[in-house]
Design an enzyme around this catalytic site. Structure first.
Site, PDB file in Angstrom:
ATOM      1  N   TYR A 121      -1.634  -1.473  10.171  1.00  0.00           N
ATOM      2  CA  TYR A 121      -1.633  -2.036   8.926  1.00  0.00           C
ATOM      3  C   TYR A 121      -0.406  -1.469   8.088  1.00  0.00           C
ATOM      4  O   TYR A 121       0.273  -2.504   7.458  1.00  0.00           O
ATOM      5  CB  TYR A 121      -2.672  -1.229   8.451  1.00  0.00           C
ATOM      6  CG  TYR A 121      -3.002  -1.380   6.694  1.00  0.00           C
ATOM      7  CD1 TYR A 121      -3.453  -2.343   6.167  1.00  0.00           C
ATOM      8  CD2 TYR A 121      -2.876  -0.043   5.809  1.00  0.00           C
ATOM      9  CE1 TYR A 121      -3.744  -2.579   4.543  1.00  0.00           C
ATOM     10  CE2 TYR A 121      -3.156  -0.223   4.517  1.00  0.00           C
ATOM     11  CZ  TYR A 121      -3.486  -1.416   3.944  1.00  0.00           C
ATOM     12  OH  TYR A 121      -3.557  -1.405   2.514  1.00  0.00           O
ATOM     13  N   LYS A 141       2.516  -4.031   6.402  1.00  0.00           N
ATOM     14  CA  LYS A 141       2.858  -3.770   4.823  1.00  0.00           C
ATOM     15  C   LYS A 141       4.248  -3.427   4.787  1.00  0.00           C
ATOM     16  O   LYS A 141       4.733  -3.879   3.431  1.00  0.00           O
ATOM     17  CB  LYS A 141       1.824  -2.795   4.201  1.00  0.00           C
ATOM     18  CG  LYS A 141       0.364  -2.923   4.210  1.00  0.00           C
ATOM     19  CD  LYS A 141       0.105  -4.140   3.247  1.00  0.00           C
ATOM     20  CE  LYS A 141      -1.420  -4.184   2.603  1.00  0.00           C
ATOM     21  NZ  LYS A 141      -1.574  -5.315   1.824  1.00  0.00           N
ATOM     22  N   SER A 178       1.121  -1.279  -0.100  1.00  0.00           N
ATOM     23  CA  SER A 178       0.090   0.014  -0.032  1.00  0.00           C
ATOM     24  C   SER A 178       0.763   1.318   0.019  1.00  0.00           C
ATOM     25  O   SER A 178       1.925   1.284   0.765  1.00  0.00           O
ATOM     26  CB  SER A 178      -0.925  -0.090   1.205  1.00  0.00           C
ATOM     27  OG  SER A 178      -1.623   1.196   1.430  1.00  0.00           O
TER      28      SER A 178
HETATM   29  N1  LIG Z   1      -8.483  -0.264  -2.209  1.00  0.00           N
HETATM   30  C1  LIG Z   1      -7.577   0.598  -1.939  1.00  0.00           C
HETATM   31  O1  LIG Z   1      -7.514   2.018  -1.693  1.00  0.00           O
HETATM   32  C2  LIG Z   1      -6.262   0.078  -1.322  1.00  0.00           C
HETATM   33  C3  LIG Z   1      -5.258   1.054  -1.115  1.00  0.00           C
HETATM   34  C4  LIG Z   1      -3.936   0.578  -0.781  1.00  0.00           C
HETATM   35  C5  LIG Z   1      -3.560  -1.084  -0.673  1.00  0.00           C
HETATM   36  N2  LIG Z   1      -4.645  -1.826  -1.053  1.00  0.00           N
HETATM   37  C6  LIG Z   1      -4.585  -3.201  -0.934  1.00  0.00           C
HETATM   38  O2  LIG Z   1      -4.904  -3.751  -2.137  1.00  0.00           O
HETATM   39  C7  LIG Z   1      -5.301  -5.056  -1.619  1.00  0.00           C
HETATM   40  C8  LIG Z   1      -6.796  -5.494  -2.121  1.00  0.00           C
HETATM   41  O3  LIG Z   1      -7.512  -4.344  -1.346  1.00  0.00           O
HETATM   42  P1  LIG Z   1      -9.106  -4.194  -1.791  1.00  0.00           P
HETATM   43  O4  LIG Z   1      -9.297  -2.767  -1.548  1.00  0.00           O
HETATM   44  O5  LIG Z   1      -9.411  -4.886  -3.384  1.00  0.00           O
HETATM   45  O6  LIG Z   1      -9.750  -5.061  -0.745  1.00  0.00           O
HETATM   46  P2  LIG Z   1     -11.408  -5.572  -0.596  1.00  0.00           P
HETATM   47  O7  LIG Z   1     -12.334  -5.001  -1.679  1.00  0.00           O
HETATM   48  O8  LIG Z   1     -11.767  -5.797   0.672  1.00  0.00           O
HETATM   49  O9  LIG Z   1     -11.179  -7.210  -1.132  1.00  0.00           O
HETATM   50  C9  LIG Z   1     -10.274  -7.910  -0.152  1.00  0.00           C
HETATM   51  C10 LIG Z   1     -10.376  -9.231  -0.813  1.00  0.00           C
HETATM   52  O10 LIG Z   1      -9.583 -10.117   0.222  1.00  0.00           O
HETATM   53  C11 LIG Z   1     -10.427 -11.295   0.587  1.00  0.00           C
HETATM   54  N3  LIG Z   1      -9.920 -11.472   1.988  1.00  0.00           N
HETATM   55  C12 LIG Z   1      -9.958 -10.524   3.018  1.00  0.00           C
HETATM   56  N4  LIG Z   1      -9.487 -11.245   4.290  1.00  0.00           N
HETATM   57  C13 LIG Z   1      -9.442 -12.371   3.793  1.00  0.00           C
HETATM   58  C14 LIG Z   1      -8.717 -13.581   4.549  1.00  0.00           C
HETATM   59  N5  LIG Z   1      -8.406 -13.456   5.731  1.00  0.00           N
HETATM   60  N6  LIG Z   1      -8.506 -14.766   3.794  1.00  0.00           N
HETATM   61  C15 LIG Z   1      -8.661 -14.770   2.410  1.00  0.00           C
HETATM   62  N7  LIG Z   1      -9.210 -13.859   1.801  1.00  0.00           N
HETATM   63  C16 LIG Z   1      -9.616 -12.362   2.499  1.00  0.00           C
HETATM   64  C17 LIG Z   1     -11.748 -10.702   0.490  1.00  0.00           C
HETATM   65  O11 LIG Z   1     -12.721 -11.632   0.536  1.00  0.00           O
HETATM   66  P3  LIG Z   1     -13.299 -12.094   2.288  1.00  0.00           P
HETATM   67  O12 LIG Z   1     -13.786 -10.697   3.092  1.00  0.00           O
HETATM   68  O13 LIG Z   1     -14.668 -12.744   1.697  1.00  0.00           O
HETATM   69  O14 LIG Z   1     -12.453 -12.889   2.510  1.00  0.00           O
HETATM   70  C18 LIG Z   1     -11.688  -9.933  -0.581  1.00  0.00           C
HETATM   71  O15 LIG Z   1     -11.991 -10.904  -1.736  1.00  0.00           O
HETATM   72  C19 LIG Z   1      -5.314  -5.294   0.007  1.00  0.00           C
HETATM   73  O16 LIG Z   1      -4.038  -6.032   0.109  1.00  0.00           O
HETATM   74  C20 LIG Z   1      -5.067  -3.994   0.298  1.00  0.00           C
HETATM   75  O17 LIG Z   1      -4.624  -3.734   1.385  1.00  0.00           O
HETATM   76  C21 LIG Z   1      -6.210  -1.161  -1.390  1.00  0.00           C
END
Ligand SMILES: NC(=O)c1ccc[n+]([C@@H]2O[C@H](COP(=O)([O-])OP(=O)(O)OC[C@H]3O[C@@H](n4cnc5c(N)ncnc54)[C@H](OP(=O)(O)O)[C@@H]3O)[C@@H](O)[C@H]2O)c1
Length: 262
Positions: free
Chosen positions: A156, A160, A143
């Protein structure tokens, strides 16, 4: 979607077997879609199946926060794919709190398990097969928040940051074996998890007595829009493709220009 070929008329990831964690929505689902589009066979996972798991991928329920979850997932990958060539650690996230001292012990542990140790455990189970084949592509999703660590998210960003350091070290360890390891650090991206976190952040910030600049949930990146899951998936796809065959140990920050020095 543009289909990228490898120059000989076949899709560039044809024949590759990919595992993506957290592919049921958001960035992970976009990565799964683009891998499928590039011709890869894809297995993905989350704690529960949703209607947004991309069609064409095989889905298995698993919680990546535990060693048992990682072992079940590795076994499923062996059964479904027969091995993993492309491994994308995408599952991640955490809930903000009113400063670092307000983060309960169990949430520190949870943040470390989900955002850092899940990758370490799954890598340790799948790298032996890559070593044998002397090839493999691994991407850790970090992130851009690591670049400005703030109290409400320290569990968090600390996890990371550990992931990024681990990713670089792993890249050096495995480079001579033909295994490439890179990271991608998204900035604010429009996903279900991202939106929920920003809502929680705004509430926490209000409880803390306003919105100091570094906790402002409304900042728009310099390129004038939030990222879309596909923006991040493009970077992941590049890193696992042959186009990045001379690239390892890097962290690609994809953030609409928010941290130009990142
Ligand atoms: N969106 C942003 O602004 C942003 C910014 C910086 C970094 N990121 C990073 O990008 C990645 C994806 O983020 P996103 O925004 O797409 O998240 P999201 O919409 O919350 O999707 C997260 C995915 O991970 C799964 N997941 C969560 N906990 C899990 C567990 N314990 N075991 C297996 N699967 C799990 C969720 O399904 P379930 O909940 O059903 O398990 C879902 O499929 C993450 O690593 C996040 O830290 C995101």
């Amino acid at each position: 979607m543009t289909t990228i070929e490898n120059g000989s008329g076949t899709r560039e990831l044809a024949g590759k077997r990919a595992l993506v964690t957290g592919g049921s929505r958001g960035i992970g689902a976009a990565v799964v879609r683009q891998l499928l589009d590039a011709g890869a066979q894809v297995l993905t996972t989350a704690r529960s199946k949703t209607s947004t798991v991309p069609e064409g991928a095989t889905f298995v329920e698993a919680d990546v926060r535990t060693r048992a979850g990682a072992e079940a997932l590795a076994a499923a990958a062996q059964e479904v794919l027969g091995g993993v060539d492309v491994l994308v650690h995408n599952a991640g996230g955490a809930r903000p709190h009113e400063g670092s001292s307000a983060i309960p012990d169990e949430e520190w542990q949870d943040a470390l398990d989900l955002n850092f140790l899940a990758s370490v455990r799954l890598d340790s189970l799948l790298i032996p097969g890559m070593r044998e084949r002397r090839s493999g592509m691994i991407v850790h999703v970090s992130s851009s928040a690591v670049l400005t660590p703030i109290g409400p998210f320290l569990h968090y960003t600390t996890a990371k940051a550990a992931l990024e350091n681990y990713s670089r070290g792993l890249a050096l360890e495995l480079a001579s074996l033909g295994i490439r390891v890179n990271a991608v650090s998204p900035g604010r991206t429009a996903t279900p998890g991202g939106e929920q976190t920003r809502e929680q952040w705004a509430e926490v910030s209000a409880r803390m007595g306003g919105a100091p600049a570094e906790t402002n949930a409304d900042d728009t990146p310099p390129l004038g829009r939030d990222g879309q899951p596909e923006d991040i998936a493009h970077a992941v796809l590049f890193l696992v493709s042959e186009r990045a065959s001379w690239l390892t140990g890097r962290n690609l920050v994809v953030d609409g220009g928010e941290f130009p020095m990142g």
